[in-house]
Enzyme design. Structure first.
Site, PDB file in Angstrom:
ATOM      1  N   SER A  27       0.454   8.043  47.012  1.00 11.50           N
ATOM      2  CA  SER A  27      -0.180   6.975  46.355  1.00 11.50           C
ATOM      3  C   SER A  27      -1.634   6.756  46.815  1.00 11.50           C
ATOM      4  O   SER A  27      -2.045   6.820  47.881  1.00 11.50           O
ATOM      5  CB  SER A  27       0.489   5.646  46.633  1.00 11.50           C
ATOM      6  N   LYS A  51      -1.112   5.221  41.948  1.00 10.91           N
ATOM      7  CA  LYS A  51      -2.045   4.190  42.908  1.00 10.91           C
ATOM      8  C   LYS A  51      -1.271   2.918  42.792  1.00 10.91           C
ATOM      9  O   LYS A  51      -0.554   2.522  42.157  1.00 10.91           O
ATOM     10  CB  LYS A  51      -3.368   3.860  41.757  1.00 10.91           C
ATOM     11  N   CYS A 136       0.080  -1.028  53.862  1.00 11.43           N
ATOM     12  CA  CYS A 136      -1.480  -1.010  53.681  1.00 11.43           C
ATOM     13  C   CYS A 136      -2.039  -1.810  54.957  1.00 11.43           C
ATOM     14  O   CYS A 136      -1.863  -3.013  54.832  1.00 11.43           O
ATOM     15  CB  CYS A 136      -1.706  -1.409  52.401  1.00 11.43           C
ATOM     16  N   ASN A 198       1.930   5.754  56.210  1.00 12.20           N
ATOM     17  CA  ASN A 198       0.849   5.428  55.410  1.00 12.20           C
ATOM     18  C   ASN A 198      -0.189   5.558  56.587  1.00 12.20           C
ATOM     19  O   ASN A 198       0.123   6.059  57.717  1.00 12.20           O
ATOM     20  CB  ASN A 198       1.059   3.934  55.190  1.00 12.20           C
ATOM     21  N   GLY A 223      -5.627  12.048  56.719  1.00 12.97           N
ATOM     22  CA  GLY A 223      -5.954  13.509  56.924  1.00 12.97           C
ATOM     23  C   GLY A 223      -5.552  14.355  58.288  1.00 12.97           C
ATOM     24  O   GLY A 223      -4.519  13.810  58.680  1.00 12.97           O
ATOM     25  N   GLY A 271      -1.746  13.967  50.172  1.00 12.50           N
ATOM     26  CA  GLY A 271      -2.428  12.765  50.061  1.00 12.50           C
ATOM     27  C   GLY A 271      -4.057  13.322  50.189  1.00 12.50           C
ATOM     28  O   GLY A 271      -4.327  13.950  49.156  1.00 12.50           O
TER      29      GLY A 271
HETATM   30  C1  LIG Z   1      -8.248   6.556  49.363  1.00 13.85           C
HETATM   31  C2  LIG Z   1      -6.842   6.413  49.726  1.00 13.85           C
HETATM   32  C3  LIG Z   1      -5.984   5.394  49.054  1.00 13.85           C
HETATM   33  C4  LIG Z   1      -4.833   5.166  49.191  1.00 13.85           C
HETATM   34  N1  LIG Z   1      -4.168   4.074  48.506  1.00 13.85           N
HETATM   35  C5  LIG Z   1      -2.745   3.734  48.671  1.00 13.85           C
HETATM   36  C6  LIG Z   1      -1.846   2.997  48.033  1.00 13.85           C
HETATM   37  O1  LIG Z   1      -2.596   2.317  46.927  1.00 13.85           O
HETATM   38  N2  LIG Z   1      -0.791   2.695  48.451  1.00 13.85           N
HETATM   39  C7  LIG Z   1      -0.161   3.310  49.352  1.00 13.85           C
HETATM   40  O2  LIG Z   1       0.881   3.099  49.689  1.00 13.85           O
HETATM   41  N3  LIG Z   1      -0.809   4.333  50.091  1.00 13.85           N
HETATM   42  C8  LIG Z   1      -2.074   4.419  49.943  1.00 13.85           C
HETATM   43  N4  LIG Z   1      -2.822   5.659  50.519  1.00 13.85           N
HETATM   44  C9  LIG Z   1      -2.173   6.350  51.842  1.00 13.85           C
HETATM   45  C10 LIG Z   1      -1.593   7.435  51.425  1.00 13.85           C
HETATM   46  O3  LIG Z   1      -0.688   7.589  50.085  1.00 13.85           O
HETATM   47  C11 LIG Z   1      -0.971   8.401  52.491  1.00 13.85           C
HETATM   48  O4  LIG Z   1      -0.068   7.597  53.073  1.00 13.85           O
HETATM   49  C12 LIG Z   1      -2.066   8.639  53.692  1.00 13.85           C
HETATM   50  O5  LIG Z   1      -3.361   8.869  53.147  1.00 13.85           O
HETATM   51  C13 LIG Z   1      -1.456   9.559  54.717  1.00 13.85           C
HETATM   52  O6  LIG Z   1      -1.381  10.828  54.151  1.00 13.85           O
HETATM   53  P1  LIG Z   1      -2.681  11.939  53.858  1.00 13.85           P
HETATM   54  O7  LIG Z   1      -3.081  12.236  55.287  1.00 13.85           O
HETATM   55  O8  LIG Z   1      -2.217  13.151  53.445  1.00 13.85           O
HETATM   56  O9  LIG Z   1      -3.784  11.471  53.290  1.00 13.85           O
HETATM   57  C14 LIG Z   1      -4.044   5.981  50.421  1.00 13.85           C
HETATM   58  C15 LIG Z   1      -4.820   6.758  51.003  1.00 13.85           C
HETATM   59  C16 LIG Z   1      -6.154   7.127  50.794  1.00 13.85           C
HETATM   60  C17 LIG Z   1      -6.795   8.166  51.658  1.00 13.85           C
END
Ligand SMILES: Cc1cc2nc3c(=O)[nH]c(=O)nc-3n(C[C@H](O)[C@H](O)[C@H](O)COP(=O)(O)O)c2cc1C
Length: 313
Positions: A27, A51, A136, A198, A223, A271
């Site tokens: 998301s 989103k 969040c 998250n 990341g 993500g």
């Molecule tokens: C720009 C951005 C916006 C995000 N928005 C949401 C969101 O609206 N709802 C949610 O549950 N997680 C949100 N996340 C968290 C991601 O879904 C994910 O759990 C987190 O980034 C870890 O994964 P990654 O390291 O692959 O990015 C967001 C992450 C990023 C970087």
């Protein structure tokens, strides 16, 4: 023979949530899916999580909202979104024509907000499931406040469960003392699956301006930097619950995804990697397909949890 990578993410829900493969988008990193349909064949993915969606439209937090760190990304977007009514009117009809299931990520300030969101989405054609964001770190009320404690996490889950027949995934925060206890509480309260993690709490200081480098100050780290942390938490949670676990955090290639699956995840979410490589999720899927073919694996179930120290397989 082509390996069967399909996975049922809501085995105890009458509607079920069957994915053709275990690769999902995370998301907030893949918009509403529509934005990427020109970049690659998004119908090939296992599922798309849209989103974060709230009852009313939101503008999000003050700028700057993104900041790059060593091997990671800090964000404080703060649930900028079009609101659930516009989502149902404008996005869901497009999704209804897609093969790939769409899961709507929801966020609220109160339990009642989550209940109203779940009710609104219940009958919407094109919505295959709900992901409840109680994790969040960069909104002032609600959000992670519910996810840090097993009792409040269970209360939100039970209320959403009672409000919808859709499959319910609860998205957990790493910013708690024992994520496995929270996972067990939400599974007990009726979650069909859990997703984690998250973002981790983080910040950065601009030393020249002598002030925080990011608008909302405390924000979320994602990341490659968070992958080992996420993997350990997925390992622990997979050992503590019997519902499917969806692994997320720092996945940028198929090898990362396979580590999560072998730690016990039934599916994975890609993500931040999408920001540097818009087709990262498809690359992950194609890498998993190659690996399973080369290794003679016929069914995804053969590798879920296969890397756990507590199994002999
Ligand atoms: C720009 C951005 C916006 C995000 N928005 C949401 C969101 O609206 N709802 C949610 O549950 N997680 C949100 N996340 C968290 C991601 O879904 C994910 O759990 C987190 O980034 C870890 O994964 P990654 O390291 O692959 O990015 C967001 C992450 C990023 C970087």
């Amino acid at each position: 023979m082509t390996p069967d990578l399909s996975i049922q993410l809501a085995p105890r829900n009458g509607r079920g949530l069957l994915l053709a493969n275990p690769v999902m988008t995370a998301s907030g990193t893949f918009g509403y899916g529509t934005e990427y349909s020109q970049v690659f064949d998004i119908q090939r993915l296992g599922a798309i999580v849209c989103k974060g969606t709230t009852l009313a439209p939101r503008e999000g937090n003050p700028q700057p909202r993104l900041f790059e760190t060593t091997s990671g990304l800090l964000n404080s977007i703060g649930w900028q979104n079009i609101g659930v009514k516009a989502l149902i009117k404008e996005k869901a009809p497009v999704w209804a024509g897609w093969r790939v299931p769409i899961i709507v990520n929801i966020g609220g300030d109160t339990i009642d907000d989550y209940v109203r969101l779940a009710k609104e989405l219940d009958g919407a054609a094109g919505v295959s499931g709900i992901e409840v964001n109680i994790s969040c770190p960069n909104v002032k009320v609600g959000g992670a406040a519910f996810g840090v404690n097993p009792d409040s996490a269970a209360a939100v889950t039970a209320a959403v469960r009672a409000a919808t027949s859709l499959p319910v995934i609860v998205k957990l925060t790493p910013n708690t003392s024992d994520i496995a206890i929270v996972a067990a509480a939400v599974a007990e309260a009726g979650a069909d699956a859990v997703s984690l993690i998250n973002t981790l709490k983080g910040t950065a200081i601009d030393i020249n301006k002598r002030r925080p480098a990011i608008g909302n100050i405390i924000c979320g780290l994602s990341g490659p930097a968070i992958k080992p942390v996420a993997l350990a938490m997925v390992y622990e949670v997979a050992g503590a619950v019997s519902v499917p676990v969806i692994g997320c955090g720092g996945i940028s290639g198929a090898e990362d995804a396979l580590e999560f699956i072998m730690a016990g995840a039934s599916a994975v979410q890609v993500g931040s990697a999408t920001f540097s490589n818009p087709r990262a999720s498809l690359d992950v899927l194609e890498g998993i397909e190659r690996f399973t073919e080369e290794e003679g694996i016929q069914n995804l179930s053969e590798i879920i949890g296969a890397g756990r120290g507590d199994t002999t397989g």
